[in-house]
Every structure is written in structure tokens, then in C-alpha cells.
Design an enzyme around this catalytic site. Structure first.
Site, mmCIF file in Angstrom:
data_model
loop_
_atom_site.group_PDB
_atom_site.id
_atom_site.type_symbol
_atom_site.label_atom_id
_atom_site.label_comp_id
_atom_site.label_asym_id
_atom_site.label_seq_id
_atom_site.Cartn_x
_atom_site.Cartn_y
_atom_site.Cartn_z
ATOM 1 N N TYR A 143 -18.719 -3.084 6.857
ATOM 2 C CA TYR A 143 -17.840 -2.856 7.657
ATOM 3 C C TYR A 143 -17.239 -1.604 6.169
ATOM 4 C CZ TYR A 143 -13.138 -3.351 9.216
ATOM 5 O OH TYR A 143 -12.258 -2.644 9.889
ATOM 6 N N ASP A 238 -19.463 0.955 -1.845
ATOM 7 C CA ASP A 238 -18.488 0.641 -1.079
ATOM 8 C C ASP A 238 -17.724 -0.592 -1.564
ATOM 9 O OD1 ASP A 238 -15.967 -0.497 0.319
ATOM 10 O OD2 ASP A 238 -16.457 -0.398 2.573
ATOM 11 N N LYS A 266 -8.458 -4.873 -1.979
ATOM 12 C CA LYS A 266 -8.659 -6.329 -1.638
ATOM 13 C C LYS A 266 -8.153 -6.205 -3.009
ATOM 14 C CE LYS A 266 -10.734 -6.902 2.415
ATOM 15 N NZ LYS A 266 -12.116 -6.499 3.028
HETATM 16 C C1 LIG Z 1 -11.783 -4.690 3.798
HETATM 17 C C2 LIG Z 1 -13.083 -4.097 3.936
HETATM 18 C C3 LIG Z 1 -12.512 -2.571 4.050
HETATM 19 C C4 LIG Z 1 -11.321 -2.202 4.739
HETATM 20 O O1 LIG Z 1 -10.102 -2.583 4.655
HETATM 21 P P1 LIG Z 1 -9.151 -3.181 4.845
HETATM 22 O O2 LIG Z 1 -8.021 -2.968 3.329
HETATM 23 O O3 LIG Z 1 -9.395 -3.763 5.793
HETATM 24 O O4 LIG Z 1 -8.541 -1.772 5.485
HETATM 25 C C5 LIG Z 1 -13.482 -1.524 3.952
HETATM 26 N N1 LIG Z 1 -14.899 -1.814 3.217
HETATM 27 C C6 LIG Z 1 -15.100 -3.126 2.945
HETATM 28 C C7 LIG Z 1 -16.671 -3.659 1.942
HETATM 29 C C8 LIG Z 1 -14.161 -4.085 3.399
HETATM 30 O O5 LIG Z 1 -14.844 -5.772 3.449
#
Ligand SMILES: *Cc1c(COP(=O)(O)O)cnc(C)c1O
Length: 427
Positions: A143, A238, A266
Site C-alpha cells: 500500500y 516506500d 509516520k
Molecule cells: C501509511 C502508509 C502510506 C500512506 O501514508 P499516509 O500518511 O496515511 O498518507 C504510504 N505507504 C506506506 C507503506 C504506508 O504504510
């Protein structure tokens, strides 16, 4: 027992879609209603009815220091006294950029944004601009936020283009996204053989956290590095979850593979809304105003969020932090594995540092397909019973449990005991 949560939920449903501001909070996958939060305290979450839970969601990853860490709270307090936003630069933004660069050497320049979604969206725009190509490779079960072109379902076959995973996304916007099975060397080879000259970038969670925790196979990330370089495509990690979770240098430092671009979020916001993308200088220099690739944000680099991020990273940089996190996480893993053995249950536990998932399946979980063999009905019952026993787990089989530095022996032992009782009741 959760009377007030229920009342708030009913009230929320009238003015907020589904009563929540992000879908997974609704607890639908575990056939439950959301609990409403009153406050957090270290490893604990306290709901509006006064129930206390050991928290393994930790705001979905950011709270690696636990709830309401005094250093983070102080930084937020002092930053906000100076003003909440200025729209002109502050020196703290440089400090955060330099700190991140010093931990993650592949990041030579970095741009702060407000969420992980913004980071991946911008990184992809940049990759397309840099390579002058359109196609993006992503992996099933990974994701990357709710970016239009990344919200795709797998088509049929191994190298077909994605179809939109949500109404409201025109096919045209996902038509350039290839969705391949994670950890599958062959599928990647095939895709590059067919479309290699058109692929702008491969984006991947170096350790997947959004189908539950799934580790990359030996050599998989190295292979992605090799094949992208060979075809002139960019490799985007990511690390919105894994950045500063797997270690100070992220998954890339741990595994030793260097991407061209990295997305963060995060943890670097310490619980406030922050994201970032960065990488090689010659690529990042294309970003406006240094270059032509437009990307902006009214609140980007927000002084309060930056302060919370700085306070968090400084705590993490103290010696022994990750060793402590590893040792406590290992204890939890070993404890649960012992329980499984004792009860003769075939379930699989995947762990990378302080993120782990107990999959209710007997299959080794190596990709989205194998993750989907999990018994989600059983997981839902497990989740509900754990909640009753004061343990708040992520309300879906396909999420990571996050352990924080506030989780001590006491919490880990309590959790293992509760896992034992619960699995004994339901199996
Ligand atoms: C949480 C997450 C996102 C999105 O971040 P948001 O701050 O919720 O937009 C993107 N990539 C990964 C791997 C994530 O876990």
C-alpha cells in the site's frame, strides 16, 4: 463496558462517513465498532469508558516512543508557543532534513510534505519526469497511500495493467500501473522484458507492512535494484512504515540496498502529520523551484510537526534504542511461537524488528496470495477476545502489530498470556 464509545459512534455516523476519518479505524474487518480514544499513556490506550488497553497499533506506526512521550510533548508545546505555522522557512526544517540525511545516506536532498500519500504521489511524479516514462510497477498487497494511480487491483495474469480498486478512479489513471506479485522474480523479469523501456519506476515497501508483515525473499530487493538500473528505471522504496522502524537507516540500511528515491512518513512526524520524499541529488533537483516538477504544500514543514519529528528522531538516536526494541520484540515473537507450539496450532508469525503479524494460516506467508489464505473469521474472534482482555491489536488480519519503546517486559508478558488464553478458547 463500552457504552460511551457506542454513543459517540452513533453520533459520529450522522456527520462523518462511517463515523471515522480513515476507513480501517471502523473495525469492520473484525466485525466490531470502533472504540473512541480518551488518551494515550506510554504503551497504553485509554478509551472514553476508562478501559485500558496495551496498544499494538501505536497510531499505525508513528508512535515508536509510545503515547505522549514527554520529550515529544515538550517539543510540541514549545514549538506551538512560537506560532503554529508561518508560510516562510524555519531552521528546524533544515535540522530535520540534515538529521534524516545523516541516517539515510541515499537521501541527498529531501522535501517535506504532510502525509505518506503525498510523498508517494510526488515521488512518482518526479520519477516520471526524470525518466520521461509513464509506467509504474507496484506489488500486490503493498500500500502506498490513496494515490489514484497506485490504488489498483491486480488484473488477470502476471504482467497486466491494474484496474482501479475504487470507484472514482478512471481506468486511464491506472492504465500505466503494473501490479505484480511481491517476491516474484519471474513476474518482474517478464514485465521488464515486455515494457522495460517504458517503466519509469518500481515502487515497493522493502518490508511489506500493509498485507500484514511480509519479508522480502533473499535477494529480491537486490534483484529489483539490478533490473531497474539495467533498464534505466528508478527504484523507489516506500519506507513510510519501515523508515526509522527497522533501524535508523530504515530497511535499506538493514538490507543494504540503495534506492534512487525514498518515501517517509509516520515516525518522522512523531505522531503529527508529516511525510517526505528524497533521494539522489540529480533527481531531487528537478523539484520546483529548483526544477520544473511542481509540488507544493501550504503547511509542508509545519513547525510543530517538524519539532515532534525532531524530538522523536533524537530519542531514537540515543545508543541502545533499537537493541532494546529488538529484544522486546523478539520476546513477544518467541512467546507467541511457544504458545502456538503448546496449543499445536500451525499459524505463522512474520516479524521484522518491531513489526509483526500473526497470520491465521498454515501456509508460509510470502506474498498477498498466501496472506489471503488466512482465516479472517477466526482472526476477528481472536481480535474481539483480545480486546476484552485489554489488548488492542490492529483491527485487521492484514496489518502489522507495532511495538514501541514504551512496551516493557510487563506488557509483553501480559500479552503472551492473553494470546495463550484466547487461542485456547477459540481453536
Ligand atoms: C501509511 C502508509 C502510506 C500512506 O501514508 P499516509 O500518511 O496515511 O498518507 C504510504 N505507504 C506506506 C507503506 C504506508 O504504510
Amino acid at each position: 463496558m463500552r457504552v460511551r464509545s457506542k454513543q459517540f459512534y452513533e453520533r459520529a455516523l450522522k456527520s462523518i462517513p462511517g463515523g471515522v476519518n480513515s476507513p480501517v479505524r471502523a473495525c469492520k474487518a473484525v466485525k466490531s465498532d470502533p472504540i473512541f480514544c480518551e488518551r494515550g499513556e506510554g504503551a497504553y490506550l485509554i478509551d472514553v469508558d476508562g478501559n485500558r488497553y496495551i496498544d499494538y497499533v501505536c497510531s499505525w506506526g508513528p508512535l515508536i516512543l509510545g503515547h505522549a512521550h514527554p520529550e515529544v510533548i515538550a517539543s510540541v508545546y514549545f514549538a506551538s508557543k512560537r506560532g503554529t505555522s508561518f508560510g516562510i522557512p524555519t531552521w528546524q526544517e533544515i535540522e530535520l532534513a540534515e538529521l534524516i540525511k545523516s541516517c539515510i545516506p541515499s537521501i541527498e536532498k529531501i522535501r517535506l510534505v504532510n502525509s505518506g500519500t503525498e510523498a508517494t504521489m510526488s515521488a512518482i511524479r518526479l520519477a516520471r519526469a526524470y525518466t520521461k516514462r509513464k509506467k509504474i510497477v507496484k506489488f500486490e498487497g503493498c500500500y502506498h497511500g490513496h494515490v489514484d494511480s497506485l490504488l489498483v487491483k491486480a488484473g488477470s495474469g502476471l504482467a497486466t495493467f491494474g484496474i482501479p480498486a475504487s470507484p472514482g478512479i478512471p481506468e486511464e489513471l491506472t492504465a500505466h500501473t503494473l501490479n505484480l506479485p511481491f517476491n516474484n522474480f519471474e513476474a518482474v523479469k517478464k514485465a521488464f522484458k515486455k515494457y522495460g523501456e517504458e517503466i519509469a519506476a518500481v515502487i515497493v515497501e522493502p518490508v511489506a507492512g500493509n498485507m500484514g508483515v511480509v519479508l522480502p525473499k533473499e535477494g529480491f530487493l537486490e534483484f529489483l535494484r539490478e533490473i531497474t538500473s539495467k533498464y534505466g528505471a528508478l527504484l523507489i522504496f516506500d519506507e513510510v512504515i519501515t523508515g526509522f522502524r527497522i533501524g535508523l537507516s530504515g530497511a535499506q540500511g538493514k538490507i543494504g540496498v540503495t534506492p534512487d528515491l525514498t518515501c517517509l512518513g509516520k515516525i518522522i512526524g512523531g505522531g503529527l502529520p508529516v511525510g517526505a520524499y528524497g533521494g539522489k541529488k540529480e533527481i531531487m533537483e528537478l523539484v520546483s523551484p529548483e526544477g520544473p516538477v511542481y509540488q507544493a504544500g501550504t503547511l509542508s514543514g509545519n513547525p510543530i510537526a517538524v519539532s515532534a519529528g525532531l524530538a522523536t528522531l533524537k530519542e531514537l538516536m540515543k545508543p541502545g534504542t533499537y537493541e532494546k526494541l529488538e529484544s522486546i520484540s523478539q520476546k513477544l515473537e518467541e512467546g507467541i511461537k511457544e504458545v502456538l507450539k503448546e496449543l499445536n496450532l500451525p499459524y505463522k508469525l512474520n516479524r521484522a524488528g518491531s513489526m509483526l503479524t500473526l497470520f491465521f494460516t498454515e501456509k508460509e506467508v510470502i506474498d498477498f496470495e498466501t496472506a489471503l489464505t488466512s482465516d479472517t473469521e477466526k482472526f476477528a474472534i481472536f481480535w474481539q477476545k483480545m480486546l476484552e482482555k485489554g489488548i488492542y491489536l490492529p483491527p485487521s488480519q492484514f496489518e502489522a502489530w507495532f511495538i514501541s519503546l514504551a512496551h516493557g517486559e510487563k506488557e509483553i508478558e501480559e500479552t503472551i498470556k492473553r494470546v495463550y488464553e484466547t487461542l485456547k478458547e477459540i481453536h
